[in-house]
Scaffold this motif. Structure first.
Motif, mmCIF file in Angstrom:
data_model
loop_
_atom_site.group_PDB
_atom_site.id
_atom_site.type_symbol
_atom_site.label_atom_id
_atom_site.label_comp_id
_atom_site.label_asym_id
_atom_site.label_seq_id
_atom_site.Cartn_x
_atom_site.Cartn_y
_atom_site.Cartn_z
ATOM 1 N N GLY A 1 0.801 -1.207 0.000
ATOM 2 C CA GLY A 1 0.000 0.000 0.000
ATOM 3 C C GLY A 1 0.839 1.264 0.000
ATOM 4 N N LEU A 2 0.170 2.391 0.286
ATOM 5 C CA LEU A 2 0.817 3.690 0.198
ATOM 6 C C LEU A 2 1.957 3.845 1.199
ATOM 7 C CD1 LEU A 2 -2.277 6.023 -0.328
ATOM 8 C CD2 LEU A 2 -0.645 5.204 -2.035
ATOM 9 N N ALA A 3 1.830 3.239 2.379
ATOM 10 C CA ALA A 3 2.905 3.337 3.367
ATOM 11 C C ALA A 3 4.184 2.704 2.833
ATOM 12 C CB ALA A 3 2.487 2.670 4.672
ATOM 13 N N ALA A 4 4.060 1.554 2.157
ATOM 14 C CA ALA A 4 5.235 0.897 1.583
ATOM 15 C C ALA A 4 5.826 1.734 0.455
ATOM 16 C CB ALA A 4 4.856 -0.493 1.070
ATOM 17 N N VAL A 5 4.969 2.362 -0.340
ATOM 18 C CA VAL A 5 5.450 3.213 -1.430
ATOM 19 C C VAL A 5 6.220 4.403 -0.866
ATOM 20 C CG1 VAL A 5 4.744 4.700 -3.336
ATOM 21 C CG2 VAL A 5 3.602 2.512 -2.986
ATOM 22 N N GLU A 6 5.718 4.985 0.226
ATOM 23 C CA GLU A 6 6.393 6.114 0.848
ATOM 24 C C GLU A 6 7.780 5.718 1.353
ATOM 25 O OE1 GLU A 6 5.647 9.381 4.443
ATOM 26 O OE2 GLU A 6 4.269 7.691 4.150
ATOM 27 N N THR A 7 7.869 4.538 1.984
ATOM 28 C CA THR A 7 9.169 4.076 2.472
ATOM 29 C C THR A 7 10.119 3.804 1.310
ATOM 30 O OG1 THR A 7 8.104 3.072 4.406
ATOM 31 C CG2 THR A 7 10.327 2.330 3.868
ATOM 32 N N ALA A 8 9.602 3.198 0.244
ATOM 33 C CA ALA A 8 10.442 2.940 -0.932
ATOM 34 C C ALA A 8 10.991 4.242 -1.501
ATOM 35 C CB ALA A 8 9.629 2.197 -1.995
ATOM 36 N N ALA A 9 10.180 5.297 -1.488
ATOM 37 C CA ALA A 9 10.641 6.586 -1.989
ATOM 38 C C ALA A 9 11.794 7.119 -1.139
ATOM 39 C CB ALA A 9 9.483 7.580 -2.007
ATOM 40 N N VAL A 10 11.719 6.935 0.177
ATOM 41 C CA VAL A 10 12.793 7.382 1.068
ATOM 42 C C VAL A 10 14.088 6.628 0.766
ATOM 43 C CG1 VAL A 10 13.566 7.444 3.470
ATOM 44 C CG2 VAL A 10 11.225 8.122 2.896
ATOM 45 N N VAL A 11 13.989 5.308 0.629
ATOM 46 C CA VAL A 11 15.178 4.492 0.367
ATOM 47 C C VAL A 11 15.819 4.884 -0.962
ATOM 48 C CG1 VAL A 11 16.029 2.149 -0.013
ATOM 49 C CG2 VAL A 11 14.304 2.572 1.739
ATOM 50 N N LEU A 12 14.998 5.017 -2.005
ATOM 51 C CA LEU A 12 15.551 5.337 -3.321
ATOM 52 C C LEU A 12 16.159 6.737 -3.344
ATOM 53 C CD1 LEU A 12 12.829 3.792 -5.648
ATOM 54 C CD2 LEU A 12 15.185 3.031 -5.360
ATOM 55 N N GLY A 13 15.496 7.693 -2.679
ATOM 56 C CA GLY A 13 16.057 9.040 -2.645
ATOM 57 C C GLY A 13 17.404 9.071 -1.954
ATOM 58 N N ALA A 14 17.508 8.367 -0.822
ATOM 59 C CA ALA A 14 18.775 8.319 -0.101
ATOM 60 C C ALA A 14 19.844 7.600 -0.916
ATOM 61 C CB ALA A 14 18.583 7.633 1.250
ATOM 62 N N PHE A 15 19.469 6.522 -1.596
ATOM 63 C CA PHE A 15 20.451 5.763 -2.374
ATOM 64 C C PHE A 15 20.964 6.590 -3.546
ATOM 65 C CE2 PHE A 15 21.376 3.018 -6.020
ATOM 66 C CZ PHE A 15 22.400 2.237 -5.491
ATOM 67 N N ARG A 16 20.079 7.273 -4.258
ATOM 68 C CA ARG A 16 20.503 8.034 -5.434
ATOM 69 C C ARG A 16 21.497 9.128 -5.063
ATOM 70 N NH1 ARG A 16 14.243 8.063 -7.405
ATOM 71 N NH2 ARG A 16 14.320 6.126 -8.617
ATOM 72 N N GLU A 17 21.326 9.716 -3.903
ATOM 73 C CA GLU A 17 22.245 10.753 -3.464
ATOM 74 C C GLU A 17 23.544 10.151 -2.930
ATOM 75 O OE1 GLU A 17 22.327 14.552 -0.354
ATOM 76 O OE2 GLU A 17 20.564 13.260 -0.504
ATOM 77 N N ALA A 18 23.420 9.164 -2.059
ATOM 78 C CA ALA A 18 24.602 8.593 -1.424
ATOM 79 C C ALA A 18 25.464 7.812 -2.406
ATOM 80 C CB ALA A 18 24.186 7.685 -0.265
ATOM 81 N N ALA A 19 24.883 7.232 -3.444
ATOM 82 C CA ALA A 19 25.660 6.440 -4.402
ATOM 83 C C ALA A 19 26.732 7.284 -5.070
ATOM 84 C CB ALA A 19 24.733 5.833 -5.448
ATOM 85 N N HIS A 20 26.477 8.568 -5.254
ATOM 86 C CA HIS A 20 27.471 9.452 -5.863
ATOM 87 C C HIS A 20 28.463 10.004 -4.840
ATOM 88 C CE1 HIS A 20 25.816 9.742 -9.959
ATOM 89 N NE2 HIS A 20 24.621 9.709 -9.389
ATOM 90 N N GLU A 21 28.005 10.163 -3.593
ATOM 91 C CA GLU A 21 28.815 10.868 -2.614
ATOM 92 C C GLU A 21 29.704 9.968 -1.759
ATOM 93 O OE1 GLU A 21 26.133 13.180 -0.312
ATOM 94 O OE2 GLU A 21 25.586 14.521 -1.961
ATOM 95 N N GLU A 22 29.237 8.754 -1.472
ATOM 96 C CA GLU A 22 29.973 7.881 -0.561
ATOM 97 C C GLU A 22 30.966 7.007 -1.339
ATOM 98 O OE1 GLU A 22 29.973 8.110 2.531
ATOM 99 O OE2 GLU A 22 28.151 9.249 2.960
ATOM 100 N N PRO A 23 32.257 7.135 -1.082
ATOM 101 C CA PRO A 23 33.225 6.310 -1.801
ATOM 102 C C PRO A 23 33.246 4.858 -1.336
ATOM 103 C CG PRO A 23 34.334 7.684 -0.184
ATOM 104 C CD PRO A 23 32.907 8.112 -0.185
#
Length: 362
Positions: free
Chosen positions: A176-198
């Motif tokens: 449901g929507l709660a799972a979609v919201e959590t998935a959005a948090v994970v993907l947003g954090a990953f997209r940013e950290a994937a470039h920044e964290e060596p």
């Protein structure tokens, strides 16, 4: 091409009012007014409302009313109340059918709007992965278990970062929507950290902090992170997720497992330390399949899990997306229908540009 089951069902429902009204007419003529067939003419507009719009219901209602008048005159029922009561019955059922058809049309329009919003949300949340990323070719498949939905709690992403190609596939607890919201948090954090964290471990720690801030209680996200560089290796961090499948050039498949699984994202506070990365050989000509448990735990009618390793040969097709589509269709056949859980698959193929570059130089 043979008609599908839904098409056949729609055809039957479309012709059902005609068949009912014809049966009523024939039955009334053959048996006479004694059995009281005439009120059954109202079944025509009643069944007409099952498919089509309100105009279709109104047309069949008018036809049923004409049939009622004709049979009433034939049987001489208008000399008493029976004929008029049959007409009132047809008019009442037709009116109710028209109202129901209008309401159904509004609900269908609302559902179409919801589907459109879901498709936009999917494009934002689960963006198309790049067809190529560094030395890799990529293809994805996603099927939501929620009826009429396009998105759910599974997630995936491929990022070509300065530190190598980084990949995540995850599964949010719940739907449901709660799972979609959590998935959005994970993907947003990953997209940013994937470039920044060596460092891949620090990337995972950053995801853990992001998930822990938004999840409550004992909710969690299972995930697997992968990093593919230029050394013909894939390095994994496994947070309680199904193991990846590595398909070698000879068609054999392995499921590399970590020395010890880490707790899922969101539960890091209950563990003792960071997960340990583990490298796996991943050379040109090989394939890597990351997936969620909606694939590996798909069961047939006897309760047998989907034999993913035995189906590795389906990934031999030259086109990566076609190969993945074939695997998805096989999962659906095994389960005997749509999945009972969200199912995501991400296929990576290791290719080499060396031959092309040599040809260009020559």
């Amino acid at each position: 091409m043979a008609a599908t089951k839904p098409q056949r069902s729609h055809t039957v429902l479309a012709w059902l009012p005609v068949a009912v009204m014809a049966t009523v007419a024939v039955g009334d003529v053959l048996t006479g007014p004694g059995l009281g067939f005439l009120p059954l003419a109202s079944l025509g507009p009643a069944f007409a409302g099952l498919v089509g719009g309100w105009r279709r219901t109104a047309v069949f209602g008018a036809a049923a009313l004409l049939l009622c008048v004709a049979l009433g005159l034939y049987d001489g029922l208008f000399q008493e109340r029976r004929g008029f009561m049959a007409m009132v019955s047809v008019i009442g059922v037709t009116g109710a059918g028209i109202a129901a058809a209008v309401m159904r049309g509004r609900r269908e329009a609302e559902l179409a709007n919801v589907r459109s919003i879901a498709e936009v949300a999917q494009r934002v949340l689960l963006r198309p992965v790049p067809l190529t990323a560094g030395p890799l070719q990529a293809a994805v498949s996603y099927t939501s278990a929620v009826a009429e939905a396009r998105i759910g709690g599974d997630l995936y992403e491929v990022v070509a970062s300065p530190h190598g190609v980084r990949v995540i596939v995850g599964d949010v607890q719940g739907k449901g929507l709660a799972a979609v919201e959590t998935a959005a948090v994970v993907l947003g954090a990953f997209r940013e950290a994937a470039h920044e964290e060596p460092d891949l471990v620090r990337l995972g720690e950053r995801l853990e902090r992001s998930v822990a801030r938004v999840l409550e209680g004992e909710k969690f996200v299972t995930a697997i992170l992968a990093e593919v560089g230029a050394d013909h290796k894939a390095v994994f961090l496994n947070y309680g997720h199904p193991p990846p499948m590595v398909v070698h050039e000879d068609g054999t498949a392995d499921f590399p497992r970590p020395p010890a699984y880490a707790l899922p994202l969101g539960l890091g506070g209950y563990g003792d330390g960071s997960p340990r990365p583990f490298p796996v050989g991943f050379a040109p000509g090989e394939q890597l399949l990351l997936y969620t448990d909606g694939v590996s735990e798909a069961r047939d009618d006897r309760g047998t899990f989907y034999p993913l390793g035995e189906r590795a040969y389906l990934l031999k097709e030259a086109d990566a997306q076609s190969a993945l589509d074939s695997l998805r269709e096989d999962v659906v056949r095994h389960a005997g229908g749509p999945p009972h859980d969200d199912a995501a698959m991400l296929l990576l193929r290791y290719h080499s540009h060396a031959p092309e570059e040599s040809a260009a130089v020559g």
